[in-house]
Design a protein around this motif. Structure first.
Motif, mmCIF file in Angstrom:
data_model
loop_
_atom_site.group_PDB
_atom_site.id
_atom_site.type_symbol
_atom_site.label_atom_id
_atom_site.label_comp_id
_atom_site.label_asym_id
_atom_site.label_seq_id
_atom_site.Cartn_x
_atom_site.Cartn_y
_atom_site.Cartn_z
ATOM 1 N N ASP A 321 0.821 -1.216 0.000
ATOM 2 C CA ASP A 321 0.000 0.000 0.000
ATOM 3 C C ASP A 321 0.850 1.260 0.000
ATOM 4 O OD1 ASP A 321 -2.251 -1.552 -0.039
ATOM 5 O OD2 ASP A 321 -2.729 -1.296 2.097
ATOM 6 N N ARG A 322 1.985 1.234 0.702
ATOM 7 C CA ARG A 322 2.856 2.410 0.686
ATOM 8 C C ARG A 322 3.523 2.567 -0.674
ATOM 9 N NH1 ARG A 322 0.504 1.759 4.530
ATOM 10 N NH2 ARG A 322 -0.897 3.059 3.329
ATOM 11 N N HIS A 326 3.221 5.833 -3.348
ATOM 12 C CA HIS A 326 4.410 6.566 -3.810
ATOM 13 C C HIS A 326 4.918 5.928 -5.097
ATOM 14 C CE1 HIS A 326 4.823 8.812 0.010
ATOM 15 N NE2 HIS A 326 4.382 7.696 0.558
ATOM 16 N N ALA A 333 8.443 5.316 -0.459
ATOM 17 C CA ALA A 333 7.512 4.266 -0.074
ATOM 18 C C ALA A 333 8.026 3.490 1.121
ATOM 19 C CB ALA A 333 7.273 3.326 -1.254
ATOM 20 N N ALA A 336 7.904 5.535 4.336
ATOM 21 C CA ALA A 336 6.527 5.601 4.835
ATOM 22 C C ALA A 336 6.105 4.264 5.443
ATOM 23 C CB ALA A 336 5.583 5.989 3.699
ATOM 24 N N PHE A 337 6.554 3.183 4.850
ATOM 25 C CA PHE A 337 6.265 1.845 5.380
ATOM 26 C C PHE A 337 6.822 1.693 6.793
ATOM 27 C CE2 PHE A 337 8.294 -2.414 5.839
ATOM 28 C CZ PHE A 337 7.137 -3.159 6.077
ATOM 29 N N LEU A 340 4.938 3.716 9.384
ATOM 30 C CA LEU A 340 3.665 3.102 9.738
ATOM 31 C C LEU A 340 3.838 1.878 10.623
ATOM 32 C CD1 LEU A 340 0.537 2.866 9.225
ATOM 33 C CD2 LEU A 340 1.137 1.337 7.332
#
Length: 424
Positions: A321-322, A326, A333, A336-337, A340
């Motif tokens: 999803d990340r 991106h 990405a 961000a992963f 999270l």
């Protein structure tokens, strides 16, 4: 021999690596998976799967295949390993499913791995390469150049390290020392249900049972449609130093004072092989320049919450999803992963350590634990909402999430989200 890799390169073909590859492939990415073993297989025996992982397996399209041979216990029960008394139990039937959207089930690790492997093979986007022992990983900003023992070289702008507790990719990013040895070991194996029941070693055949005692515990639950019973015997080796070198004698000595039900199970354990239990403290910094980690490579944990594989499965869709959020930028990405996943996995890691202490406590501590457990209702799921209600897959059937500050587990609030910054 040099090879330009498709969109993503995954090192490690276990449950975490295959789940990550499958999630990425289902979003339209080409993936290559390198596995050091000569074939893609999974070692071990039983595996517990909570709703937090089931909803991810459903999104990946493999849940039906996994549960075809699984067993759905009606209770999660803790009993006193010395007296046999039931201490606390949680119903996992209809009310549990209504709250979390899925039942709790137990399966053979090989069955889960096979379902993921089959889906990867059928995807048309995943290249599975066994016999690829990685000997060197060089960063190339972004991504990495990966060299294998057979002389092959794989260049990628997006590398996912799913290479386990002693991850080579992790050393490149984090550079931390050896894993933490808890002092505990585990013996694992399956026995026919009839054989165990025949000697009085199966008190609750429809449940997942943990027999907890001072510095030890035994887990029992059926797998393969209830035909086999998976057993995991765990104890603190530091209490039995007189038996160092004789694993069978050490195992028997550790459980000698337990109740008849537990001793019956221990009598059927294969003591020829055991697994020392390691973890690492939570860290940050495991995503950088187009390289990231998933599963035990990123957040190895002790077994006491049965979440090692489940957290790796959660990683898979969070990563995909990340990447989708991106497009064309794996560095953003992956960053961000990690942002999270790090708080979530840190909480599970530290809570697993705390649950180990709760299970193995002795003396007055055990009496206090038992007194508190006696007041826990079988349908009070507040204690596991944070764990099983977590929705990594983005579906809508999970239990509502409490604010992150509302902890419902035994670990201190100050420990649950602690991470350690590692300089880049």
């Amino acid at each position: 021999m040099s090879s330009t890799t498709p969109s993503f390169l995954v090192i490690g073909g276990g449950i975490g690596g295959l789940a990550a590859a499958l999630a990425l492939a289902q979003d339209g990415h080409d993936v290559r998976v390198l596995e050091r073993a000569p074939e893609f297989t999974e070692v071990g025996a039983g595996l517990q799967v909570g709703p937090n992982a089931s909803r991810v397996l459903e999104r990946l399209g493999v849940l039906d295949a996994v549960t075809a041979t699984a067993f759905f216990p009606n209770h999660l029960t803790i009993r006193d390993a010395m007296s046999g008394e039931r201490l606390v139990s949680l119903k996992t039937g209809d009310a549990f499913q209504q709250r979390f959207g899925h039942r709790y089930f137990v399966a053979h690790r090989a069955d889960l791995h096979h379902a993921l492997l089959t889906a990867c093979r059928d995807s048309g986007r995943i290249e599975l390469l066994p016999g690829k022992e990685v000997v060197e990983v060089q960063p190339q900003h972004p991504g990495a150049l990966v060299r294998c023992a057979d002389g092959s070289v794989h260049s990628t702008g997006a590398l996912v390290g799913a290479d386990g507790l002693r991850s080579r990719v992790r050393r490149l990013l984090v550079g931390d020392a050896e894993p933490v040895d808890s002092g505990y070991v585990a013996y694992r194996g399956t026995v026919p249900i009839e054989e165990l029941a025949g000697i009085g070693g199966l008190r609750e055949p429809d449940s997942m049972v943990i027999w907890a005692g001072p510095g030890l515990h035994l887990v029992q639950y059926p797998v393969r449609r209830g035909e086999l019973c998976n057993q995991v015997a765990t104890f603190d080796t530091r209490r039995y130093t007189q038996h160092v070198g004789d694993h069978g004698a050490q195992l028997r000595a550790a459980f000698a004072a337990t109740c008849a039900d537990v001793r019956a199970g221990i009598a059927l354990m294969n003591s020829s092989r055991r697994w020392p239990l390691f973890d690492r403290p939570p860290v940050t910094g495991w995503s950088r320049d187009g390289i990231t980690l998933v599963g035990d490579a990123a957040h190895p944990m002790l077994q006491y919450l049965a979440q090692g594989a489940c957290q790796a499965i959660e990683d898979s869709v969070a990563l995909a999803d990340r990447v989708a959020a991106h497009p064309g930028d794996p560095r953003a990405a992956f960053a961000a992963f990690e942002a999270l996943r790090a708080p979530r996995t840190a909480r599970v890691q530290t809570t697993a350590r705390a649950w180990g202490e709760v299970l193995h406590v002795d003396g007055i501590g055990a009496h206090l634990r038992d007194a508190l457990a006696a007041h826990q209702a079988e349908d009070d799921y507040s204690v596991v909402d944070w764990l099983y209600g977590f929705d990594a897959a983005g579906t809508t059937n999970a239990a509502p999430q409490a604010p992150d500050t509302a902890h419902c587990d035994p670990a201190p609030d100050t420990a649950l989200h602690t991470t350690r910054e590692i300089p880049a």
